[in-house]
Write an enzyme that holds these catalytic residues in place. Sequence first.
Site, mmCIF file in Angstrom:
data_model
loop_
_atom_site.group_PDB
_atom_site.id
_atom_site.type_symbol
_atom_site.label_atom_id
_atom_site.label_comp_id
_atom_site.label_asym_id
_atom_site.label_seq_id
_atom_site.Cartn_x
_atom_site.Cartn_y
_atom_site.Cartn_z
ATOM 1 N N ASP A 87 30.615 38.928 43.113
ATOM 2 C CA ASP A 87 31.571 37.827 43.009
ATOM 3 C C ASP A 87 31.183 36.681 43.948
ATOM 4 O O ASP A 87 30.934 36.899 45.139
ATOM 5 C CB ASP A 87 32.952 38.380 43.398
ATOM 6 C CG ASP A 87 34.082 37.453 43.027
ATOM 7 O OD1 ASP A 87 34.237 37.158 41.834
ATOM 8 O OD2 ASP A 87 34.828 37.035 43.930
ATOM 9 N N ASP A 136 32.064 45.596 40.379
ATOM 10 C CA ASP A 136 32.221 44.255 40.922
ATOM 11 C C ASP A 136 32.212 44.361 42.442
ATOM 12 O O ASP A 136 32.951 45.160 43.021
ATOM 13 C CB ASP A 136 33.563 43.674 40.446
ATOM 14 C CG ASP A 136 33.454 42.220 40.054
ATOM 15 O OD1 ASP A 136 32.964 41.423 40.881
ATOM 16 O OD2 ASP A 136 33.862 41.873 38.931
ATOM 17 N N HIS A 194 36.278 37.177 32.035
ATOM 18 C CA HIS A 194 37.717 37.234 32.358
ATOM 19 C C HIS A 194 38.254 35.930 32.951
ATOM 20 O O HIS A 194 39.457 35.822 33.189
ATOM 21 C CB HIS A 194 37.961 38.387 33.334
ATOM 22 C CG HIS A 194 37.289 38.143 34.659
ATOM 23 N ND1 HIS A 194 35.917 38.096 34.791
ATOM 24 C CD2 HIS A 194 37.791 37.877 35.876
ATOM 25 C CE1 HIS A 194 35.609 37.830 36.047
ATOM 26 N NE2 HIS A 194 36.723 37.692 36.728
ATOM 27 N N ASP A 195 37.377 34.980 33.240
ATOM 28 C CA ASP A 195 37.817 33.696 33.799
ATOM 29 C C ASP A 195 37.804 32.577 32.758
ATOM 30 O O ASP A 195 38.137 31.430 33.082
ATOM 31 C CB ASP A 195 36.874 33.246 34.932
ATOM 32 C CG ASP A 195 36.975 34.110 36.173
ATOM 33 O OD1 ASP A 195 38.040 34.725 36.386
ATOM 34 O OD2 ASP A 195 35.987 34.163 36.927
ATOM 35 N N GLU A 237 27.370 36.012 40.777
ATOM 36 C CA GLU A 237 28.157 34.925 40.183
ATOM 37 C C GLU A 237 27.954 33.697 41.060
ATOM 38 O O GLU A 237 28.294 33.712 42.241
ATOM 39 C CB GLU A 237 29.636 35.311 40.132
ATOM 40 C CG GLU A 237 30.448 34.301 39.330
ATOM 41 C CD GLU A 237 31.906 34.214 39.757
ATOM 42 O OE1 GLU A 237 32.713 33.743 38.948
ATOM 43 O OE2 GLU A 237 32.229 34.593 40.891
HETATM 44 O O1 ISL Z 1 37.926 30.922 37.140
HETATM 45 C C1 ISL Z 1 37.228 29.948 37.287
HETATM 46 C C2 ISL Z 1 37.143 28.954 36.230
HETATM 47 O O2 ISL Z 1 37.904 29.301 35.136
HETATM 48 C C3 ISL Z 1 36.409 29.758 38.488
HETATM 49 O O3 ISL Z 1 36.617 28.597 39.145
HETATM 50 C C4 ISL Z 1 36.488 30.983 39.401
HETATM 51 O O4 ISL Z 1 37.514 30.878 40.305
HETATM 52 C C5 ISL Z 1 35.180 31.125 40.100
HETATM 53 O O5 ISL Z 1 34.230 31.226 39.109
HETATM 54 C C6 ISL Z 1 35.118 32.377 40.945
HETATM 55 O O6 ISL Z 1 35.450 33.510 40.173
HETATM 56 C C7 ISL Z 1 35.415 34.764 40.747
HETATM 57 O O7 ISL Z 1 36.037 34.820 42.020
HETATM 58 C C8 ISL Z 1 37.444 34.584 42.044
HETATM 59 C C9 ISL Z 1 38.206 35.384 40.987
HETATM 60 O O8 ISL Z 1 39.506 34.890 40.867
HETATM 61 C C10 ISL Z 1 37.527 35.328 39.636
HETATM 62 O O9 ISL Z 1 38.212 36.147 38.724
HETATM 63 C C11 ISL Z 1 36.119 35.765 39.846
HETATM 64 O O10 ISL Z 1 35.395 35.893 38.645
HETATM 65 C C12 ISL Z 1 37.898 34.969 43.428
HETATM 66 O O11 ISL Z 1 37.444 36.241 43.737
#
Ligand code: ISL
Length: 563
Positions: free
Chosen positions: A203, A101, A330-331, A258
């Site tokens: 990310d 990542d 994971h989100d 992402e």
């Molecule tokens: O988690 C989300 C929706 O459930 C999103 O809004 C998320 O915050 C967004 O997709 C960005 O995600 C990524 O960056 C974030 C981190 O918290 C997430 O885990 C990551 O996947 C900040 O780095």
Amino acid sequence: MYNSKQQWWHDAVVYQVYPRSFKDSNNDGIGDIPGIISKLTYIQNLGVNVIWLSPVYQSPMKDNGYDISDYYSIAPEFGTMEDMNNLITEASSRGIKIVMDLVVNHTSDQHPWFIEAKQNPNSVKRDYYIWRNPAQDGSEPNNWQSFFCPKAWTQTEDNSQYYLHLFSPEQPDLNWANPKLRQEIYKMMRFWLDKGLGGFRMDVINMIGKPDILADATIFGQGVAGWEHWANTQRCHDYLQEMHEEVLCHYDVMTVGETPFTSPEQAQLFSHPDRKELSMVFQFEHMAIDRDEHDAESKGFDLVMFKVIMGKWQQKLYQKGWNSLYWSNHDQARAVSRFGNHSTEFRGLSAKMLATVLHMMSGTPYIYQGEELGMTNKHFESINDIEDIMGHFHYQKMLDRGIPSKQALDYLNHFSRDHARAPMHWDSSNNAGFSQCKPWLALNNNSDQINAELAVEDSHSIYHYYRQLIALRRDSAYSETLVYSTHLLLDPMDSEVYAYLRYSDTQQLLIVANFTDKYLKRNYAFDVQAIVIGNYPNSKQEIVLDQLELQPYQCYVFELKSN
Ligand code: ISL
Ligand code: CA
């Protein structure tokens, strides 16, 4: 095997590991790298060839590692650099590449760059971040919101300037307009790629190109205010092209960005090979279907909308980019609970059906740890059961808007990021075999029925079905069609059944999936050559498509006779 493959990752299937929750090797309740190494054979047996590893870098863990304080070292709770090197070698010896990542939209506020930038406004590091003077009345420089708190700006103690953070105040945004900063990032990327990585998952990479003038947001109610100024800017594409030229083109790697707030047209810009930016992006449109636009309740799943979205992405990126395919990460909440049916009766069937629909599409499928077991959502009794920073913010935001606490909790029971982050179920022993001691986040309560040991033993399990789907894509008589052929959505307005074709000059596949718990009949004007796969055990061998009977959540992949 087919021999017209253009890129090694075109037929890849990726397994995502969230290190904190995968396997704890030293019984401190936190998953770690040696734990992952101990489970590599399990991952290998699925047939995947890539692992995407969520961040393992040194971090104060305000956002579970998405807040990095040193890009060059491993968080002690996850292990050492030697462990990381071993993971890369051990995976490689099993034919698996590690994709790390890359979190470079922001760092932790504990990163030495930010500490210096904050302490000394005259330091070179100051400009690695984004600072602005207060507005005339001393308030924030603009009205932008953050994903994890109400405002995207925090003022330093001396009340002079504010710094920008699209996420928590502990995650200050980097200033990509600074060429020195960009070179620091490229150097760090080379450091990791030189270890033999398979690539990076980047990310929120479409947020790095902030403009010089940070104008007020004018669009509200569609996610965090301000996104029209920072998402998918021309600058972002310029930086990615520079990154490609400086770093990526020197390695044979895959990259997946992402990218929330991204349309298929914008995804073409990121992923068309001629543009030399990224291999593919994660789009978010299908993740919004069941959320209301104010993020306060679940709307339920609308199959027609899902088909229209996926059909559009399939078509628009065909030979103009590359799709990534996912139900969960994971989100996101657990796929089978969110999009399928996690009742005892239908969990297995609906999990297999969802997997089939996704894995037969064009693009690169991603499997989130435990999805291959049909792991389900947890139940939160109170907000105290939630660990995630975003969950807490969201809950408070709902209460502030006058939403009753019961409804706010109900929303988290649908969408919390903690559903996916609960520890992996390995077996029926204590703590599901994840750890000998209390895990950092409470386990789900169904590990005696849903766990890897049971799934591996049972040849009809979801796990073994995933193995078959992966083998179809990676190593079968259908590989070429699955990886490269065109996609045609059938009956877009059918709200119960998802049917689509994958076809080339030499082969036609029909994918049919019943998204309901009802018995249905459909007719399709094709003739069956063979049943490629299906999720019911004793599927009839003689199938007539103009009177196709579908049992609850039944799915089929047919090879069709060519006319
Ligand atoms: O988690 C989300 C929706 O459930 C999103 O809004 C998320 O915050 C967004 O997709 C960005 O995600 C990524 O960056 C974030 C981190 O918290 C997430 O885990 C990551 O996947 C900040 O780095
Ligand atoms: Ca541990």
